[in-house]
Design a protein around this motif. Structure first.
Motif, short mmCIF file in Angstrom:
data_model
loop_
_atom_site.label_atom_id
_atom_site.label_comp_id
_atom_site.label_asym_id
_atom_site.label_seq_id
_atom_site.Cartn_x
_atom_site.Cartn_y
_atom_site.Cartn_z
N TRP A 1 94.54 -10.90 19.97
CA TRP A 1 93.97 -9.76 19.22
C TRP A 1 93.87 -10.05 17.74
O TRP A 1 93.03 -9.47 17.04
CB TRP A 1 94.78 -8.49 19.51
CG TRP A 1 94.57 -8.02 20.92
CD1 TRP A 1 95.46 -8.09 21.95
CD2 TRP A 1 93.36 -7.49 21.47
NE1 TRP A 1 94.89 -7.62 23.11
CE2 TRP A 1 93.60 -7.23 22.84
CE3 TRP A 1 92.10 -7.20 20.95
CZ2 TRP A 1 92.64 -6.71 23.69
CZ3 TRP A 1 91.13 -6.66 21.79
CH2 TRP A 1 91.41 -6.42 23.15
N GLN A 2 94.75 -10.95 17.25
CA GLN A 2 94.61 -11.36 15.84
C GLN A 2 93.28 -12.09 15.64
O GLN A 2 92.59 -11.88 14.64
CB GLN A 2 95.78 -12.28 15.44
CG GLN A 2 97.11 -11.56 15.38
CD GLN A 2 98.29 -12.50 15.26
OE1 GLN A 2 98.19 -13.68 15.57
NE2 GLN A 2 99.42 -11.97 14.80
N LEU A 3 92.93 -12.93 16.61
CA LEU A 3 91.67 -13.66 16.52
C LEU A 3 90.49 -12.68 16.61
O LEU A 3 89.52 -12.77 15.83
CB LEU A 3 91.60 -14.69 17.64
CG LEU A 3 90.51 -15.76 17.57
CD1 LEU A 3 90.56 -16.54 16.27
CD2 LEU A 3 90.63 -16.73 18.76
N ALA A 4 90.59 -11.72 17.54
CA ALA A 4 89.53 -10.72 17.67
C ALA A 4 89.38 -9.90 16.39
O ALA A 4 88.26 -9.61 15.95
CB ALA A 4 89.83 -9.79 18.85
N LEU B 1 85.40 -10.06 22.16
CA LEU B 1 85.78 -9.64 23.50
C LEU B 1 86.54 -10.77 24.22
O LEU B 1 87.60 -10.55 24.82
CB LEU B 1 84.51 -9.28 24.29
CG LEU B 1 84.66 -8.33 25.46
CD1 LEU B 1 85.16 -6.96 24.98
CD2 LEU B 1 83.34 -8.19 26.21
N GLY B 2 86.00 -11.97 24.12
CA GLY B 2 86.64 -13.13 24.76
C GLY B 2 88.03 -13.37 24.20
O GLY B 2 88.99 -13.63 24.96
N ALA B 3 88.17 -13.25 22.88
CA ALA B 3 89.48 -13.46 22.26
C ALA B 3 90.44 -12.36 22.69
O ALA B 3 91.58 -12.63 23.09
CB ALA B 3 89.34 -13.49 20.74
N GLY B 4 90.00 -11.12 22.61
CA GLY B 4 90.87 -10.00 22.93
C GLY B 4 91.36 -10.04 24.37
O GLY B 4 92.52 -9.77 24.65
N LEU B 5 90.44 -10.39 25.29
CA LEU B 5 90.80 -10.42 26.70
C LEU B 5 91.46 -11.73 27.12
O LEU B 5 91.90 -11.88 28.26
CB LEU B 5 89.55 -10.18 27.56
CG LEU B 5 88.86 -8.82 27.35
CD1 LEU B 5 87.58 -8.74 28.18
CD2 LEU B 5 89.81 -7.69 27.70
N GLY B 6 91.47 -12.70 26.20
CA GLY B 6 92.05 -14.00 26.53
C GLY B 6 91.20 -14.80 27.50
O GLY B 6 91.71 -15.61 28.26
N GLU B 7 89.89 -14.57 27.48
CA GLU B 7 88.96 -15.30 28.35
C GLU B 7 88.35 -16.45 27.56
O GLU B 7 87.44 -16.25 26.73
CB GLU B 7 87.85 -14.36 28.85
CG GLU B 7 88.32 -13.30 29.81
CD GLU B 7 88.72 -13.88 31.17
OE1 GLU B 7 88.31 -15.01 31.48
OE2 GLU B 7 89.47 -13.20 31.90
N LEU B 8 88.84 -17.65 27.82
CA LEU B 8 88.42 -18.80 27.02
C LEU B 8 86.92 -19.07 27.13
O LEU B 8 86.25 -19.36 26.13
CB LEU B 8 89.22 -20.04 27.45
CG LEU B 8 88.97 -21.31 26.63
CD1 LEU B 8 89.32 -21.09 25.17
CD2 LEU B 8 89.76 -22.48 27.20
N SER B 9 86.37 -18.98 28.35
CA SER B 9 84.96 -19.31 28.52
C SER B 9 84.08 -18.31 27.76
O SER B 9 83.03 -18.67 27.21
CB SER B 9 84.58 -19.34 30.00
OG SER B 9 84.89 -18.09 30.59
#
Lengths: 439, 76
Positions: A318-321, A389-397
């Motif tokens: 979430w910090q990245l998001a 969204l990817g960062a927050g959800l931890g979805e690398l792809s």
């Protein structure tokens, strides 16, 4: 006040300002490429080398470079100040263009020797910039006092942020003191809110009414927003360095959100009162960036709350998001929108003003393609939303896909700005001189 | 106003840059030596001034009512 000729204002040459604005998207391109090739360690902590390198590529390589060009242009052209030396500004650009990529590479590789040397070179670039920027915003026109005050405080925050940054690099090499997450957060927020945020806010108070033709309404909250944001950026940044507990972090996050919230209310009021109802790329970018600002404020509170909202094993998510929304979404999209107004005006002014009144000249709408600009803006906005969204959800792809699109958008941005500067423009048909002339 | 002097008025409010500059430079083309161009502005046209002087015109700008006056300077 009455002013009489002769003139004191001047616009710096196109070949002085344009390189900064053309190079800025390359910093965003680098950030996109760095995150498009990241691994799952990006979610572990915000300060893993690739995240830190991407952040500095975007902030110093992208947004700061663009702001430097904008200050060199808007200072003399809008605030009535003067550059000390055009040659110094060109030397500063060369210094910046060499030192920033080296610094980003050293951060990525965690090469302390190169990191120190490059950080010193970046700091020299900042000092050279300030030598020109301070007198550039130092005109005497009362009408532009708001923008001058914001940019003036922001320049001070650049000094503070840069000084702290070089200290962090020094301590990594010489172990003077530990660089805690709190100290990193303080440095980051002084840069994001104090330098980038205040600059965006001040410049928007000038450019939003100008480009959206706001005549009947004045900004009401500008001085309050400046005071609250300045105090929160400096005081909150220093307080973060003490690694405060949850309550302290939440108070700081709320204080840091308050100034931009006041500013956003003012900007929305101004936009609501605009005479020009059809939004161009600058107006659209302003609206979209305000949306990202709102999301960043919410994410800032989530990050400040910490556990259990944040998974300790993936604290960087979430910090990245939050960083993607604040840096890319708010500041970045504002820069993108304004770049499509500032660069065409610069080209017009330096190439066609001599011809104006003597024959048909292109107008701004002939110098840049609003459709292309909107495609670029949309690509950026989608990329940043997908990344967040990817960062927050931890979805690398998803993060990687969004970052790849960011790199594509930045490439298209750089290409379209270069096209505006270098391509010939068709002259518009002659318009009647007498429109609006009353005898 | 002096005898024989004509004020030509131009409303430049509500326009995006550089249209105000273009309209002023177009309007001064037909300005007689005794005429003045009085322009209502949204903001001070700082970058216009060097171009006016390059074309042999003088100007005065009043902040309070955002009015620019352009004229041919008389003989010294």
């Amino acid at each position: 006040m009455i002013r009489l000729s002769p003139a004191t204002a001047s616009s710096p040459p196109l070949n002085l300002v344009a390189p900064f604005l053309l190079a800025a998207p390359l910093g965003l391109l680098a950030a996109g490429l760095l995150l498009a090739t990241t691994d799952a360690s990006a979610f572990a902590a915000i300060n893993v080398p690739r995240n830190v390198a991407a952040t500095h590529a975007a902030i110093i390589g992208g947004l700061t470079t663009g702001i430097m060009g904008a200050v060199y242009q808007l200072g003399p052209a809008v605030l009535g100040g003067r550059l000390v030396s055009h040659t110094l500004a060109r030397i500063q650009f060369a210094f910046h263009a060499v030192s920033v990529p080296l610094f980003v590479w050293a951060l990525l590789e965690r090469n302390l020797t190169f990191m120190s040397a490059a950080a010193m070179a970046v700091l020299v670039s900042f000092v050279l910039f300030l030598v020109n920027a301070v007198p550039a915003i130092g005109g005497l026109r009362k009408a532009n006092a708001v923008m001058r005050a914001y940019v003036g405080v922001a320049l001070g925050m650049l000094v503070v942020t840069g000084s702290l940054g070089i200290t962090w690099v020094g301590t990594l090499q010489h172990l003077w003191f530990p660089v805690t997450m709190g100290r990193l957060a303080g440095h980051a927020h002084m840069g994001l809110l104090g330098w980038l945020g205040l600059t965006v806010m001040g410049v928007s108070y000038q450019l939003v009414p100008m480009f959206n033709v706001v005549q009947k309404r004045q900004a009401r909250l500008a001085w309050w927003a400046l005071a609250v944001t300045s105090i929160a950026a400096l005081g909150g940044g220093l307080a973060l360095m003490t690694d405060p507990g949850r309550e302290g972090r939440l108070v700081i996050a709320a204080a840091m959100a308050a100034g931009p919230a006041l500013w956003a209310m003012d900007i929305l009021r101004l936009l609501a009162a605009r005479s020009r109802r059809t939004l161009d790329v600058q107006g659209r970018a302003t609206f979209v960036s305000l949306g990202f600002l709102g999301v960043a404020m919410v994410l800032g509170m989530v990050v400040a709350f910490g556990k259990p909202l944040l998974d300790p094993g993936q604290a960087g998510r979430w910090q990245l998001a939050y960083g993607i929304c604040g840096i890319g979404g708010w500041v970045g999209l504002t820069f993108v929108g304004n770049s499509f107004k500032i660069v065409p005006f610069l080209v017009w002014y330096h190439r066609y003003r001599f011809l104006a009144g003597r024959g048909p000249v292109p107008m701004i709408s002939d110098v840049y393609n609003d459709r292309v600009a909107n495609i670029v803006l949309t690509a950026y906005a989608v990329a940043l939303a997908v990344m967040a969204l990817g960062a927050g959800l931890g979805e690398l792809s998803v993060l990687r896909g969004g970052a790849g699109l960011l790199a594509v958008a930045a490439t298209a941005h750089a290409g379209s700005l270069a096209h505006i500067v270098f391509a010939p423009h068709a002259a518009a048909t002659a318009r009647p001189v007498g429109r609006g002339v009353l005898r | 106003m002096l005898t024989g002097m004509t004020d030509i008025q131009l409303d430049n409010r509500g326009l995006q840059p550089p249209e105000p500059m273009v309209r002023i430079l177009e309007a001064i083309r037909g300005l007689a030596p005794a005429d003045r161009l009085v322009v209502l502005m949204d903001r001070e046209p700082i970058l216009l001034y060097p171009e006016l002087e390059r074309r042999g015109f003088a100007w005065a700008y009043v902040d309070d009512d955002r009015t620019l006056t352009v004229f041919k300077p008389g003989p010294a």
